[in-house]
Write a protein that holds these residues in place. Structure first.
Motif, PDB file in Angstrom:
ATOM      1  N   SER A  69     -53.880 -10.949   0.711  1.00 19.48           N
ATOM      2  CA  SER A  69     -53.590 -10.015  -0.280  1.00 19.48           C
ATOM      3  C   SER A  69     -54.880  -8.969  -0.429  1.00 19.48           C
ATOM      4  O   SER A  69     -54.814  -7.769  -0.733  1.00 19.48           O
ATOM      5  CB  SER A  69     -53.493 -10.426  -1.773  1.00 19.48           C
ATOM      6  OG  SER A  69     -53.760 -11.465  -1.995  1.00 19.48           O
ATOM      7  N   TYR A  73     -54.218  -5.033  -1.222  1.00 19.32           N
ATOM      8  CA  TYR A  73     -54.374  -4.570  -2.694  1.00 19.32           C
ATOM      9  C   TYR A  73     -55.549  -4.622  -2.969  1.00 19.32           C
ATOM     10  O   TYR A  73     -56.093  -4.518  -4.249  1.00 19.32           O
ATOM     11  CB  TYR A  73     -53.480  -5.426  -3.285  1.00 19.32           C
ATOM     12  CG  TYR A  73     -52.010  -5.687  -2.998  1.00 19.32           C
ATOM     13  CD1 TYR A  73     -51.473  -4.343  -2.643  1.00 19.32           C
ATOM     14  CD2 TYR A  73     -51.389  -6.653  -2.949  1.00 19.32           C
ATOM     15  CE1 TYR A  73     -50.182  -4.398  -2.223  1.00 19.32           C
ATOM     16  CE2 TYR A  73     -50.002  -6.801  -2.172  1.00 19.32           C
ATOM     17  CZ  TYR A  73     -49.408  -5.539  -1.919  1.00 19.32           C
ATOM     18  OH  TYR A  73     -48.189  -5.772  -1.510  1.00 19.32           O
ATOM     19  N   GLN A  75     -58.165  -6.882  -3.671  1.00 18.67           N
ATOM     20  CA  GLN A  75     -58.669  -7.802  -4.778  1.00 18.67           C
ATOM     21  C   GLN A  75     -59.965  -8.461  -4.320  1.00 18.67           C
ATOM     22  O   GLN A  75     -59.807  -9.530  -3.392  1.00 18.67           O
ATOM     23  CB  GLN A  75     -57.605  -8.743  -4.827  1.00 18.67           C
ATOM     24  CG  GLN A  75     -57.668  -9.436  -6.321  1.00 18.67           C
ATOM     25  CD  GLN A  75     -56.637 -10.538  -6.756  1.00 18.67           C
ATOM     26  OE1 GLN A  75     -55.681 -10.411  -5.824  1.00 18.67           O
ATOM     27  NE2 GLN A  75     -56.659 -10.996  -7.480  1.00 18.67           N
ATOM     28  N   VAL A 158     -46.770  -7.944  -5.511  1.00 19.72           N
ATOM     29  CA  VAL A 158     -47.872  -7.802  -6.005  1.00 19.72           C
ATOM     30  C   VAL A 158     -48.030  -8.545  -7.436  1.00 19.72           C
ATOM     31  O   VAL A 158     -47.440  -8.192  -8.447  1.00 19.72           O
ATOM     32  CB  VAL A 158     -47.889  -6.052  -6.480  1.00 19.72           C
ATOM     33  CG1 VAL A 158     -49.096  -5.620  -7.436  1.00 19.72           C
ATOM     34  CG2 VAL A 158     -47.699  -5.092  -5.180  1.00 19.72           C
ATOM     35  N   ARG A 159     -49.199  -9.229  -7.299  1.00 24.22           N
ATOM     36  CA  ARG A 159     -49.327  -9.992  -8.712  1.00 24.22           C
ATOM     37  C   ARG A 159     -50.851 -10.609  -8.026  1.00 24.22           C
ATOM     38  O   ARG A 159     -51.432 -10.541  -6.751  1.00 24.22           O
ATOM     39  CB  ARG A 159     -48.680 -11.102  -8.866  1.00 24.22           C
ATOM     40  CG  ARG A 159     -48.202 -12.270  -7.716  1.00 24.22           C
ATOM     41  CD  ARG A 159     -48.163 -13.628  -8.304  1.00 24.22           C
ATOM     42  NE  ARG A 159     -47.485 -14.391  -7.396  1.00 24.22           N
ATOM     43  CZ  ARG A 159     -48.315 -15.066  -6.261  1.00 24.22           C
ATOM     44  NH1 ARG A 159     -49.553 -14.800  -6.089  1.00 24.22           N
ATOM     45  NH2 ARG A 159     -47.600 -15.873  -5.255  1.00 24.22           N
ATOM     46  N   SER A 160     -51.670 -11.155  -9.094  1.00 27.51           N
ATOM     47  CA  SER A 160     -53.170 -11.713  -8.555  1.00 27.51           C
ATOM     48  C   SER A 160     -52.834 -12.960  -7.837  1.00 27.51           C
ATOM     49  O   SER A 160     -51.666 -13.606  -7.911  1.00 27.51           O
ATOM     50  CB  SER A 160     -53.739 -12.013 -10.009  1.00 27.51           C
ATOM     51  OG  SER A 160     -52.985 -13.263 -10.868  1.00 27.51           O
ATOM     52  N   GLN A 162     -53.045 -16.494  -5.878  1.00 27.57           N
ATOM     53  CA  GLN A 162     -53.164 -17.724  -6.424  1.00 27.57           C
ATOM     54  C   GLN A 162     -54.048 -18.612  -5.602  1.00 27.57           C
ATOM     55  O   GLN A 162     -54.329 -19.968  -5.386  1.00 27.57           O
ATOM     56  CB  GLN A 162     -51.835 -18.467  -6.425  1.00 27.57           C
ATOM     57  CG  GLN A 162     -50.870 -17.675  -7.377  1.00 27.57           C
ATOM     58  CD  GLN A 162     -49.594 -18.214  -7.877  1.00 27.57           C
ATOM     59  OE1 GLN A 162     -49.060 -19.204  -6.953  1.00 27.57           O
ATOM     60  NE2 GLN A 162     -48.934 -17.694  -8.733  1.00 27.57           N
TER      61      GLN A 162
END
Ligand SMILES: *Cc1c(COP(=O)(O)O)cnc(C)c1O
Length: 365
Positions: A69, A73, A75, A158-160, A162
């Motif tokens: 990710s 994105y 992060q 799209v999510r934080s 894990q």
């Protein structure tokens, strides 16, 4: 605070460290961020396991799935601090808990896991004790430490993430700017801002830097090594440079610096200089400063010095401010007296030449 199980670091020594001759050649002329030590730290994290598998291992490429990710994105967060060799050979760093706490705040904003501050400090000790020979001793040199964290889960939704990983790499460094501490010209960006209200400006994340590179290019094209950003709403008040906070010094000795608006990065150097200046009896105002106040102040002589500050360059005197239709100050102006004496005091504390009266220094090795 919840109890944290402390991690045991496993050390795997490099089978092919740089030779003594190679290392000496690098340390004699390190530049900034060009060479890296023989080892690095890595710690993995997952939702199920928390932090696990802490290692000091040979420096080398990361194995990342193309769907990780961070690659899609952004992060990612990072920190920057330095290890200093003192005259007796011992190795110290400056206010690492402040960086560890800031990394937790950055992690929170970027929806990454918060590394315990004691693990953060321990990771620096672990790396520096294995790579101690890489900490240079010449004046104005140090070992720059770069902790960072990425989301490395392979998932395009799209999510934080894990799954994440924390790393520390280290680079012997000299002066940040190629001309050393000679005063620099600063370019005022009129088309771009660095961070939005409610955005990620107060987090130390790579994305903020990505957004600053185009205006930075514009700065280079105008003979300026750094770019100054104004507030994102009115385009009127000083925020900070691409990677440094900014101060002005008035004729009467008052220091001015933008207050922490929510879109400014809270520099450890900034906070330390405010403390040192107050200790000397300077008045320090943290407030909104309009760009006109700076330009008019330079013209009237009410503002006599300006400087930028951050761990990498420490304190960089600013000779002049240039924008699309103006130049304020003199590109050939000498470094300011208050600027240089604050720089001297801070670097003397960091290098163990002055007593550490605020308890800022932490021994690493
Ligand atoms: C890191 C950084 C600074 C300086 O912070 P220090 O803790 O003093 O090194 C200032 N601005 C930005 C945008 C930064 O990323």
């Amino acid at each position: 605070m919840t109890a944290q199980t402390s991690l045991n670091f496993k050390t795997i020594r490099s089978a092919s460290p740089k030779s003594l001759a190679e290392r000496d050649a690098i340390l004699a002329n390190p530049g900034f961020g060009k060479y890296f030590t023989d080892h690095m730290v890595s710690i993995d994290w997952s939702v199920e396991k928390g932090w696990y598998d802490a290692q000091v291992k040979p420096y080398g490429p990361l194995l990342l799935d193309p769907a990780a990710s961070v690659l899609h994105y952004a992060q990612e967060i990072f920190e920057g601090l330095k290890a200093y060799r003192h005259a007796d050979g011992s190795i110290w760093t400056f206010r690492p808990q402040a960086n560890g706490l800031r990394m937790q705040r950055s992690a929170h904003r970027l929806a990454l896991p918060e590394l315990p501050v004691d693990t953060f400090v321990e990771s620096l000790k672990q790396l520096v004790s294995v790579d101690a020979a890489w900490v240079p001793s010449a004046p104005d040199t140090s070992l720059y430490l770069r902790p960072f964290m990425i989301a490395n889960e392979s998932f395009l939704g799209v999510r934080s993430a894990q799954q994440a990983a924390y790393y520390v790499i280290a680079s012997p460094v000299g002066a940040y700017f190629s001309k050393g501490v000679a005063p620099v010209s600063i370019w005022l960006s009129s088309d771009y801002t660095r961070a939005a209200k409610g955005g990620t400006g107060a987090a130390k994340c790579g994305g903020n830097y990505a957004a600053s590179l185009l205006p930075q290019q514009e700065a280079y094209a105008n003979d300026c090594p750094q770019v100054l950003f104004l507030d994102p709403i009115e385009g009127k008040y000083l925020e900070e440079l691409g990677g440094m906070n900014v101060f002005l010094v008035k004729k009467d000795g008052t220091l001015l610096t933008p207050d922490l608006s929510g879109s400014i990065l809270e520099g450890v150097t900034r906070a330390s200089l405010i403390q040192l200046a107050k200790d000397r009896g300077h008045r320090v105002e943290e407030r909104k400063i309009s760009i006109d106040e700076w330009i008019d102040g330079f013209a009237s002589g009410d503002i006599v010095e300006a400087f930028a500050c951050g761990t990498a360059a420490v304190v960089a005197p600013i000779a002049c401010l240039k924008g699309r239709n103006f130049v304020a100050g003199d590109p050939n102006a000498p470094a300011g007296k208050v600027t240089m004496s604050l720089r001297q005091e801070l670097t003397d504390i960091q290098n163990g030449r002055l007593p550490d009266r605020h308890g800022w220094m932490v021994r690493l090795a």
